[in-house]
Design an enzyme around this catalytic site. Structure first.
Site, mmCIF file in Angstrom:
data_model
loop_
_atom_site.group_PDB
_atom_site.id
_atom_site.type_symbol
_atom_site.label_atom_id
_atom_site.label_comp_id
_atom_site.label_asym_id
_atom_site.label_seq_id
_atom_site.Cartn_x
_atom_site.Cartn_y
_atom_site.Cartn_z
ATOM 1 N N HIS A 126 -13.980 104.147 12.570
ATOM 2 C CA HIS A 126 -14.638 102.939 12.086
ATOM 3 C C HIS A 126 -15.146 103.166 10.665
ATOM 4 O O HIS A 126 -15.225 104.289 10.177
ATOM 5 C CB HIS A 126 -15.775 102.544 13.017
ATOM 6 C CG HIS A 126 -15.302 101.998 14.325
ATOM 7 N ND1 HIS A 126 -16.139 101.371 15.227
ATOM 8 C CD2 HIS A 126 -14.063 101.950 14.889
ATOM 9 C CE1 HIS A 126 -15.444 100.987 16.289
ATOM 10 N NE2 HIS A 126 -14.186 101.337 16.101
ATOM 11 N N GLU A 150 -18.016 103.028 9.223
ATOM 12 C CA GLU A 150 -19.177 103.889 9.040
ATOM 13 C C GLU A 150 -18.793 105.366 9.124
ATOM 14 O O GLU A 150 -19.281 106.195 8.347
ATOM 15 C CB GLU A 150 -20.232 103.592 10.123
ATOM 16 C CG GLU A 150 -20.739 102.163 10.114
ATOM 17 C CD GLU A 150 -19.999 101.272 11.088
ATOM 18 O OE1 GLU A 150 -20.662 100.485 11.774
ATOM 19 O OE2 GLU A 150 -18.740 101.363 11.139
ATOM 20 N N ALA A 179 6.553 66.885 14.426
ATOM 21 C CA ALA A 179 6.889 65.812 13.498
ATOM 22 C C ALA A 179 7.432 64.646 14.308
ATOM 23 O O ALA A 179 8.173 64.845 15.281
ATOM 24 C CB ALA A 179 7.930 66.275 12.486
ATOM 25 N N TRP A 210 16.466 65.050 8.815
ATOM 26 C CA TRP A 210 15.047 65.393 8.671
ATOM 27 C C TRP A 210 14.248 64.121 8.915
ATOM 28 O O TRP A 210 14.485 63.097 8.272
ATOM 29 C CB TRP A 210 14.759 65.918 7.274
ATOM 30 C CG TRP A 210 15.521 67.164 6.956
ATOM 31 C CD1 TRP A 210 16.694 67.266 6.275
ATOM 32 C CD2 TRP A 210 15.152 68.486 7.306
ATOM 33 N NE1 TRP A 210 17.073 68.574 6.157
ATOM 34 C CE2 TRP A 210 16.136 69.353 6.797
ATOM 35 C CE3 TRP A 210 14.077 69.034 7.997
ATOM 36 C CZ2 TRP A 210 16.072 70.730 6.948
ATOM 37 C CZ3 TRP A 210 14.018 70.405 8.150
ATOM 38 C CH2 TRP A 210 15.007 71.240 7.635
ATOM 39 N N SER A 217 13.341 81.084 29.729
ATOM 40 C CA SER A 217 14.163 81.976 30.546
ATOM 41 C C SER A 217 15.573 82.158 30.012
ATOM 42 O O SER A 217 16.249 83.123 30.372
ATOM 43 C CB SER A 217 14.228 81.439 31.985
ATOM 44 O OG SER A 217 14.744 80.114 32.005
ATOM 45 N N GLU A 260 5.450 75.529 17.319
ATOM 46 C CA GLU A 260 6.307 74.585 16.613
ATOM 47 C C GLU A 260 7.578 74.264 17.398
ATOM 48 O O GLU A 260 8.514 73.688 16.874
ATOM 49 C CB GLU A 260 6.688 75.157 15.228
ATOM 50 C CG GLU A 260 7.178 74.092 14.277
ATOM 51 C CD GLU A 260 7.479 74.626 12.890
ATOM 52 O OE1 GLU A 260 8.183 73.943 12.157
ATOM 53 O OE2 GLU A 260 6.990 75.721 12.552
ATOM 54 N N GLY A 298 9.237 72.223 19.694
ATOM 55 C CA GLY A 298 9.811 71.110 20.418
ATOM 56 C C GLY A 298 8.848 70.422 21.365
ATOM 57 O O GLY A 298 7.788 70.951 21.703
ATOM 58 N N SER A 310 4.012 69.958 24.538
ATOM 59 C CA SER A 310 3.348 69.259 25.641
ATOM 60 C C SER A 310 2.744 70.252 26.628
ATOM 61 O O SER A 310 1.647 70.025 27.160
ATOM 62 C CB SER A 310 4.347 68.348 26.350
ATOM 63 O OG SER A 310 4.889 67.395 25.459
#
Length: 342
Positions: free
Chosen positions: A53, A55, A157, A173, A227, A269, A271, A276
């Site tokens: 540590h 110290e 998005a 996009w 999976s 991110e 899907g 959900s």
């Protein structure tokens, strides 16, 4: 005893050198040892799990004659437990340190109590010096201590009518370049980026954080949940960090393991299904919804089942900011935690 100017300067130095240590499972901590007349004798920082540590690192550079009667200035309350290393509070007492100045209390249930142990041994203790600056340095680590897991941002998005893709599955996009650049900046701030196997197989994302054609200096660790097998030639296998694969639907187990690996900030991110699932599990601290002024219709919803059967069970959010990004809009929000009545 009030904090002296020498101690205040030493704390600023301790905060500066603390950032030399790695982000991870343990906090970034710096320590400075001052002589009785305020001269800087030694300094040190924590080099990561299993290493001395801050110290101890500073004390190791000094003789017992130098440490006797000296002052230790530390960004975090000296620990009071034996883990991979011994308690720093005891090491300071044994070294003859007569005064300890620290910025933040240790939030750990096991590791806290160092200040009380020092005072019981007759050491003069002052706390709270440069607390805001130290808190800023350790903000993400402190959040992990509070939550018991990494901070989780869930991003998606969508079109104005709430679709993540057109009926044929195409989605690039939906949003424009300004929104996509914002996503990459936020990726670079994360320690890990999570997608599901469905996204990997459909889009073959690289999962890097890019500034135009160049990569940001810091990159999130790619994480794949699901999976199905990730192809050997998948783009994410060329990532600067080795990908992590979790063949489970137990998201709590995944984030617990990420915490054990020292991950502090997670960026989800991957899907509609994965986003959900995180929201349904209550594992979303920040929501980023990028909204494009386009209508798609169809059944490719940005979110699917999030565990809401009736309107009274709606997962309500507090919008912290509406951010224009070119023609698009970003909603930055966090879940409202409602207290249960009796």
């Amino acid at each position: 005893m009030a904090v002296t100017e020498a101690e205040r300067s030493a704390m600023l130095r301790a905060i500066e050198i603390a950032s030399n240590g790695p982000r991870g499972l343990n906090p970034q901590v710096g320590a400075v040892i001052l002589s009785a007349d305020g001269e800087l004798l030694a300094e040190g920082w924590h080099g990561g799990a299993g290493t001395p540590h801050a110290e101890i690192e500073a004390l190791s550079a000094l003789t017992p004659e130098q440490t006797h009667g000296a002052t230790a200035v530390v960004t975090l309350e000296p620990c009071n437990h034996t883990g991979r290393t011994g308690p720093c509070a005891l090491a300071l007492i044994d070294a003859g340190i007569s005064r300890v100045v620290f910025a933040l209390d240790d939030p750990g249930a096991i590791s806290s109590g160092g200040a009380a142990r020092l005072r019981a041994a007759g050491v003069d203790v002052a706390s709270g010096e440069q607390a805001d600056a130290a808190r800023l340095l350790m903000a993400d680590w402190l959040v992990v201590q509070h939550l018991g897991r990494p901070h989780i941002t869930v991003k998606w998005a969508q079109s104005l009518d709430g679709r993540a893709a057109a009926s044929d599955g195409t989605s690039q996009w939906i949003t424009g370049p300004a929104a996509r650049a914002d996503v990459h900046r936020r990726r670079a701030d994360a320690d890990a980026i999570i997608v599901g196997t469905g996204t990997v197989l459909a889009d073959d994302p690289a999962l890097t954080a890019r500034d135009g054609d160049a990569r940001y200096p810091t990159q999130p660790v790619p994480v794949v949940i699901g999976s199905r097998e990730t192809p050997s030639d998948a783009a994410l296998r060329q990532h600067p960090h080795a990908p992590l694969f979790y063949r489970t639907h137990d998201l709590t187990a995944v984030v617990d393991n990420l915490r054990e690996r020292g991950i502090q900030r997670v960026f989800v991110e991957g899907g509609p299904t994965l986003a959900s699932a995180f929201i349904a599990a209550g594992l979303a601290d920040t929501v980023l919804a990028y909204i494009a002024p386009v209508l798609l219709g169809g059944d490719r919803l940005a979110l699917t089942d999030v565990g809401v059967g009736t309107i009274v069970d709606a997962r309500r959010l507090q919008v912290d900011e509406w951010m224009p990004l070119g023609d698009d809009m970003l909603a930055i929000a966090h879940p409202i935690v409602e207290s249960k009545g009796h």
